[in-house]
Design a protein around this motif. Structure first.
Motif, mmCIF file in Angstrom:
data_model
loop_
_atom_site.group_PDB
_atom_site.id
_atom_site.type_symbol
_atom_site.label_atom_id
_atom_site.label_comp_id
_atom_site.label_asym_id
_atom_site.label_seq_id
_atom_site.Cartn_x
_atom_site.Cartn_y
_atom_site.Cartn_z
ATOM 1 N N PRO A 151 0.820 -1.213 0.000
ATOM 2 C CA PRO A 151 0.000 0.000 0.000
ATOM 3 C C PRO A 151 0.854 1.264 0.000
ATOM 4 O O PRO A 151 1.927 1.296 0.604
ATOM 5 N N GLN A 152 0.369 2.301 -0.669
ATOM 6 C CA GLN A 152 1.105 3.561 -0.723
ATOM 7 C C GLN A 152 1.068 4.250 0.636
ATOM 8 O O GLN A 152 0.084 4.142 1.366
ATOM 9 N N GLU A 153 2.162 4.942 0.948
ATOM 10 C CA GLU A 153 2.188 5.738 2.177
ATOM 11 C C GLU A 153 1.202 6.882 2.038
ATOM 12 O O GLU A 153 1.149 7.521 0.984
ATOM 13 N N ALA A 159 -6.708 -6.683 7.436
ATOM 14 C CA ALA A 159 -5.458 -6.657 6.695
ATOM 15 C C ALA A 159 -5.458 -5.482 5.727
ATOM 16 O O ALA A 159 -6.497 -5.101 5.191
ATOM 17 N N ILE A 160 -4.244 -4.899 5.564
ATOM 18 C CA ILE A 160 -4.061 -3.903 4.511
ATOM 19 C C ILE A 160 -2.875 -4.368 3.690
ATOM 20 O O ILE A 160 -1.782 -4.559 4.232
ATOM 21 N N GLY A 161 -3.080 -4.614 2.422
ATOM 22 C CA GLY A 161 -2.027 -5.203 1.612
ATOM 23 C C GLY A 161 -1.698 -6.582 2.142
ATOM 24 O O GLY A 161 -2.596 -7.361 2.482
ATOM 25 N N GLY A 162 -0.425 -6.867 2.296
ATOM 26 C CA GLY A 162 -0.032 -8.202 2.732
ATOM 27 C C GLY A 162 0.019 -8.373 4.238
ATOM 28 O O GLY A 162 0.241 -9.464 4.724
ATOM 29 N N THR A 195 -4.349 -9.846 9.667
ATOM 30 C CA THR A 195 -5.098 -11.096 9.523
ATOM 31 C C THR A 195 -6.449 -10.827 8.891
ATOM 32 O O THR A 195 -6.831 -9.684 8.666
ATOM 33 N N ALA A 196 -7.152 -11.903 8.607
ATOM 34 C CA ALA A 196 -8.416 -11.774 7.868
ATOM 35 C C ALA A 196 -9.622 -12.095 8.746
ATOM 36 O O ALA A 196 -10.575 -12.696 8.304
ATOM 37 N N ALA A 197 -9.585 -11.662 10.023
ATOM 38 C CA ALA A 197 -10.763 -11.887 10.867
ATOM 39 C C ALA A 197 -11.901 -10.975 10.441
ATOM 40 O O ALA A 197 -13.070 -11.295 10.610
ATOM 41 N N GLY A 198 -11.552 -9.812 9.867
ATOM 42 C CA GLY A 198 -12.543 -8.884 9.341
ATOM 43 C C GLY A 198 -12.220 -8.588 7.891
ATOM 44 O O GLY A 198 -11.213 -9.071 7.365
ATOM 45 N N PRO A 199 -13.007 -7.783 7.234
ATOM 46 C CA PRO A 199 -12.775 -7.486 5.818
ATOM 47 C C PRO A 199 -11.422 -6.792 5.607
ATOM 48 O O PRO A 199 -11.052 -5.907 6.375
ATOM 49 N N ALA A 200 -10.704 -7.210 4.565
ATOM 50 C CA ALA A 200 -9.469 -6.538 4.208
ATOM 51 C C ALA A 200 -9.784 -5.119 3.760
ATOM 52 O O ALA A 200 -10.806 -4.877 3.123
ATOM 53 N N LEU A 201 -8.906 -4.177 4.125
ATOM 54 C CA LEU A 201 -9.193 -2.765 3.841
ATOM 55 C C LEU A 201 -8.269 -2.174 2.768
ATOM 56 O O LEU A 201 -8.218 -0.964 2.598
ATOM 57 N N THR A 202 -7.548 -3.044 2.046
ATOM 58 C CA THR A 202 -6.556 -2.570 1.081
ATOM 59 C C THR A 202 -7.086 -1.479 0.156
ATOM 60 O O THR A 202 -6.429 -0.483 -0.094
ATOM 61 N N ASN A 203 -8.301 -1.684 -0.355
ATOM 62 C CA ASN A 203 -8.861 -0.689 -1.275
ATOM 63 C C ASN A 203 -10.140 -0.069 -0.700
ATOM 64 O O ASN A 203 -11.078 0.225 -1.423
ATOM 65 N N LEU A 254 -6.972 4.802 1.539
ATOM 66 C CA LEU A 254 -6.582 3.457 1.129
ATOM 67 C C LEU A 254 -7.166 3.136 -0.238
ATOM 68 O O LEU A 254 -8.282 2.648 -0.352
ATOM 69 N N THR A 255 -6.407 3.467 -1.283
ATOM 70 C CA THR A 255 -6.895 3.219 -2.635
ATOM 71 C C THR A 255 -5.800 2.555 -3.442
ATOM 72 O O THR A 255 -4.623 2.673 -3.119
ATOM 73 N N VAL A 256 -6.202 1.839 -4.473
ATOM 74 C CA VAL A 256 -5.201 1.243 -5.352
ATOM 75 C C VAL A 256 -5.316 1.771 -6.773
ATOM 76 O O VAL A 256 -4.362 1.750 -7.533
#
Lengths: 338, 618
Positions: A240-242, A265-268, A271-279, A334-336
């Motif tokens: 993820p970008q800074e 989780a964000i990026g790598g 953990t995945a107990a909740g929805p990943a927030l990467t994007n 948090l965007t890709v």
């Protein structure tokens, strides 16, 4: 007499028209199919509807003739002829339904195998592992090596294969405009496929009762052209970008101090107990159904139970307004996609 | 050797009765109370769904309501209401003095009643069950569902025993207690459907009992039948449940068919068209009904071969059902039809039920079912079967048999008003739900979002529910009004065809002073045409032997109730008594009663000839 008959011939046609106009919201309703699978289902639904409309019309016609013709007049004490039965008629109304069912049996069997055909084919087949949780969806792009939550990106015009799992109770994965539903069952792996004909955001739902917030377990399927999809995959794979702005940087500290990374989780990382927030910043809705506004993000973090009863996220009422503002800013950053 | 039990109070009389007619009335009252309770829940749920994102009920409360609505309507309303007619009418229609085992009959009622009571108690111990009436695991396991589900498991277990013993009683009664000349192929259709439905109960309630026992072991004693972590299987429950659950639909709808097959000939003044075909169609439906349980599970991942087989098997049910529909139509064809309230309900049942039947065939197409499954399309389908089929038939039965049961007719004007308000409300509520389902509305959702195109039809659907509620109020007014002002009628007010109308009026406790000699199908009609309009006796007038009443069935049922509650206490925090003591203690009460019943000799009593003569003269 004739008047009656005509009315009942016309009525089913009106009903068909009502169906064919495709009432309901585009990209949700199954009456306006947007993929080959939903198109197949819709066509065969119409086929069965025509056959059944025929049966209904016959029954209604006989029924209304009876209503009009065989009323007992007051004072009429005549006893009508006591008919035991009629073998010819009885054979007729046994054989005709069998023939009608035969018409429906053929697509039933071919279709069952069509829907179950989830063998990977060609180079371009995308495979996604779907996991149903109370009350959100996890999408693992295992071959590409990343995880998304709530928003499922797929390329247009390609058969996407799904491997379905459940982490807690039974859920059912359903995108009405694109195809049929298949349950996610704990301890069992199911398979299905979907394909979108045109780019768009299709609404998905959980169709199996899974707890208090079952009604709100919505998700989005975002169909994009292949090159756009490839770009999305590439940027999801990157770290993820800074965050560039100061407020968002402070928000990241709040995020880390409060242990959010323990579930999201964000990026790598995480953990995945909740929805990943990467994007997360690219979502259209918060919590699967609320408009994507600062107020709603804040309301969710402060008291998730009031918005989605029975979900597993703890409340964070102790965050100060300042902390909350920066946290929301960080999450939105948090965007890709560019 | 005479009737000396009159001095006891009325209450005691009803608590100890073993008379099939009084038990029938008790089923009617209990079933109606549960029907109203579950109906009010339905009304509340529809109010919650009147507008998008309403805040009338929370998601949790809504889930408790859907669960209790479904469970009560099927187990505690529809079943007992049909049992009411089976109990009251079947012995009369076959020319019997009572059912084969009057004591067991009373036992069946009280066990059902206390089972239902146990289920209802859940509201006072932390909320009702909330996993849907199908109680799919893991949602119904201890990890996800609270104490309410223990009430579900044990309430249904207890009440199921009552249903099972009653069904066995009907089977024995119909095989053994028929009047001379009443061959199997002269049985009225209502008796036939009772017989076949009781057979279904025998084979369907046993897997339910087994399934509930396994779920109880999982929930209370940490067994792992349905928990995947320890090698259990989640889908196993679905199979067990639907092996019961699918026949259950036929358990309810076949007697409803039976009622329709009685009312339509009576008011068309014609014999039932294609009687033999009707009997065999009923058997075929029952048989196929057992073979198709997995059509509730097309989306669960059974694979295309299993799905195809169950799909085709399901479709075939349409053939015998179609035979029945056309036979009803041709019974009316050429008749002289009187459209009173009973006949309005019975005749409107036919096209309404067909609408539910055709969507059933549509649902049977497995690949297309991936669209319908778990949506409002399914909700619409099964309400067309259950309300449009079973409930319309029940109302037809109420208006038809009311004079026999209570000695006066229900008011016709109010009756017809009731019919129209209910009928319109019903179609308004459920027809649009087909469309809601296709438009993407899943079932069992406590709310829906605005701007999804679902608003209008949900609103219409709720308005329909108001109509149906108003109709039920009209019915209640009718019952009260008719009790005072209703037309007092004789033994055969409809000029009907079957044996129950050949009894004396008012109906004596022994039904027939002399067992009638049956000479034809529709025996009373036959005597009206070929004889003097009265049944010929098959035996000389003699003393009639009657069973004594007993309080034991009531106490035995209380014992089972206490025991069931005891088992639930295993999951309670801080139970007042050790659960094992209560659970075993309750069972001990029941067993002690069984021993008392076995040891104590009770020869019943005789009604002397003089007394019978005095009654029959009236």
């Amino acid at each position: 007499m004739k008047k009656w008959k005509n009315v009942w011939r016309i009525l089913p046609i009106f009903l068909l028209l009502l169906l064919l106009t495709g009432c309901g919201e585009t990209n949700l309703t199954a009456l306006d199919p947007k993929g080959p699978q939903s198109q197949w289902i819709f066509d065969n639904m119409l086929l069965s509807l025509y056959v059944m409309a025929f049966v209904t019309i016959v029954v209604f016609a006989i029924y209304f003739i009876i209503l009009a013709k065989f009323r007992r007049a007051p004072g009429d004490d005549e006893i009508p002829k006591q008919v035991e039965g009629n073998h010819k008629l009885e054979i007729l109304w046994t054989v005709i339904p069998i023939l009608l069912l035969a018409i429906l049996a053929v697509p039933t069997i071919t279709g069952t195998f069509l829907l179950a055909d989830t063998e990977p084919e060609g180079d371009h087949t995308v495979e996604v592992k779907v996991t149903g949780h109370q009350f959100w969806w996890q999408f693992d792009y295992e071959d590409e090596g990343f995880t998304a939550g709530q928003d499922l990106y797929i390329p247009v015009g390609e058969k996407v294969l799904f491997e379905l799992h459940a982490s807690d109770v039974v859920h059912s994965f359903w995108v009405p405009a694109l195809g049929g539903k298949v349950d996610t069952v704990p301890g069992i792996t199911n398979h299905m496929w979907l394909e979108a004909d045109e780019p768009g955001v299709y609404k998905g739902k959980c169709a199996e009762l899974c707890g208090p917030a079952h009604a709100l377990m919505d998700f989005k399927v975002i169909a994009v052209e292949r090159d756009e999809y490839d770009a999305w995959v590439a940027s999801m794979q990157e770290e993820p970008q800074e965050p560039t702005e100061v407020v968002a940087q402070q928000g990241r500290e709040v995020f880390e101090e409060n242990g959010c990374i323990g579930c999201h989780a964000i990026g790598g990382t995480g953990t995945a107990a909740g929805p990943a927030l990467t994007n997360f910043g690219e979502r259209e809705v918060v919590a699967g159904y609320l408009d994507f506004t600062d107020e709603n993000i804040e309301a969710w973090i402060r008291d998730p139970q009031s918005l989605k009863q029975g979900n597993n996220m703890p409340a964070y009422p102790q965050l100060s307004d300042e902390e909350m503002t920066s946290l929301v800013e960080y999450l939105k950053s948090l965007t890709v996609l560019e | 050797m005479s009737t000396t039990t009159k001095s006891k109070s009325v209450l005691w009389d009803w608590l100890t009765t073993v008379d099939h007619k009084k038990i029938g009335v008790m089923y009617l009252i209990a079933g109606t109370l549960f029907f109203v309770k579950a109906g009010v829940m339905a009304l509340f749920m529809r109010i919650q769904l009147m507008y998008p994102e309403m805040n009338f009920l929370s998601g949790q409360t809504f889930n408790e309501f859907i669960t209790m609505h479904g469970t009560i309507m099927l187990f505690l309303a529809a079943t007992p209401l049909l049992f009411a007619f089976m109990n009251f009418i079947v012995p009369l229609q076959i020319g019997a003095r009572d059912v084969a085992f009057p004591f067991v009959n009373a036992l069946g009622f009280w066990i059902f009643f206390f089972g239902g009571f146990l289920l209802s108690l859940s509201w006072f111990f932390g909320g009702g069950p909330d996993a849907g009436w199908t109680a799919y695991v893991p949602l119904s396991s201890r990890d996800y569902a609270g104490l309410g589900l223990d009430f579900y498991v044990l309430g249904l277990q207890v009440s199921g025993i009552g249903t099972l013993v009653s069904a066995i009683n009907f089977l024995v009664t119909i095989v053994n207690m028929r009047a001379p000349g009443m061959t199997m192929m002269r049985l009225p259709l209502f008796v036939w459907t009772t017989f076949i439905s009781s057979t279904l109960i025998l084979f369907a309630f046993t897997p339910l009992a087994a399934g509930l026992a396994l779920l109880m072991l999982d929930r209370l004693f940490e067994a792992q039948y349905f928990i995947t972590d320890m090698g259990g299987n989640v889908v196993l429950w679905q199979h067990i449940f639907w092996i019961f659950g699918h026949p259950e639909v036929y358990i309810l709808v076949l007697p409803a068919f039976g009622i329709i097959s009685e009312v339509i000939p009576a008011f068309s003044r014609k014999r039932l068209f294609g009687y033999t075909a009707m009997v065999f169609a009923t058997m075929l439906i029952a048989f196929l009904g057992f073979m198709v349980w997995a059509h509730h599970m097309f989306t669960v991942g059974m694979g295309p071969i299993a799905n195809s087989i169950f799909a085709i098997a399901t479709m075939t049910i349409a053939v015998p059902t179609g035979i029945k529909v056309f036979n009803w139509l041709f019974t009316m064809w050429g008749g002289k039809i009187t459209f009173n309230t009973a006949m309005l309900f019975a005749s409107s049942f036919v096209p309404t039920f067909v609408l539910g039947g055709v969507t059933g065939v549509m649902l049977a197409m497995a690949p297309v079912d991936h669209l319908y499954h778990d949506t409002y399309f399914v909700v619409a389908h099964f309400h067309y079967i259950i309300v449009g089929g079973i409930v319309l038939a029940l109302f037809a039965g109420v208006f038809y048999w009311y004079p026999k049961m209570f000695g006066h007719k229900l008011n016709e004007g109010l009756g017809k008003l009731f019919f129209w308000v209910f009928f319109i409300g019903f179609h308004l509520t459920f027809f649009v739900q087909h469309l809601l389902g296709l438009m993407g509305m899943p079932r069992r959702v406590y709310t829906f979002l605005g701007d999804q195109g679902l608003d209008t039809f949900n609103f219409i659907s709720t308005i329909g529910t108001f109509f149906m509620s108003a109709a039920i109020i009209i019915l209640v007014i009718n019952v009260i009004y008719s009790a005072f002002k209703g037309e007092r009628v004789g033994a055969d007010p409809w000029d009907a065809r079957t044996l129950e109308w050949a009894t004396a009026h008012p109906l004596p406790e022994y039904n027939f002073a002399q067992t009638p000699q049956v000479r034809s199908l529709d025996p009373l009609f036959y005597e009206k045409i070929h004889g003097d309009g009265k049944m010929k006796p098959a035996e000389p007038l003699q003393d009639i032997h009657m069973p004594n009443g007993s309080i034991l069935p009531f106490i035995m049922s209380v014992g089972l109730f206490i025991s069931g509650f005891g088992f639930i206490m295993f999951n309670m925090e801080n139970p007042i008594l050790p659960p094992i003591v209560v659970a075993v203690g309750g069972l001990a009460i029941t067993f002690i009663c069984m021993i008392v019943r076995s040891v104590k000799e009770d020869h019943g009593y005789h009604i002397p000839v003089e007394e019978i003569k005095a009654k029959e003269v009236n």
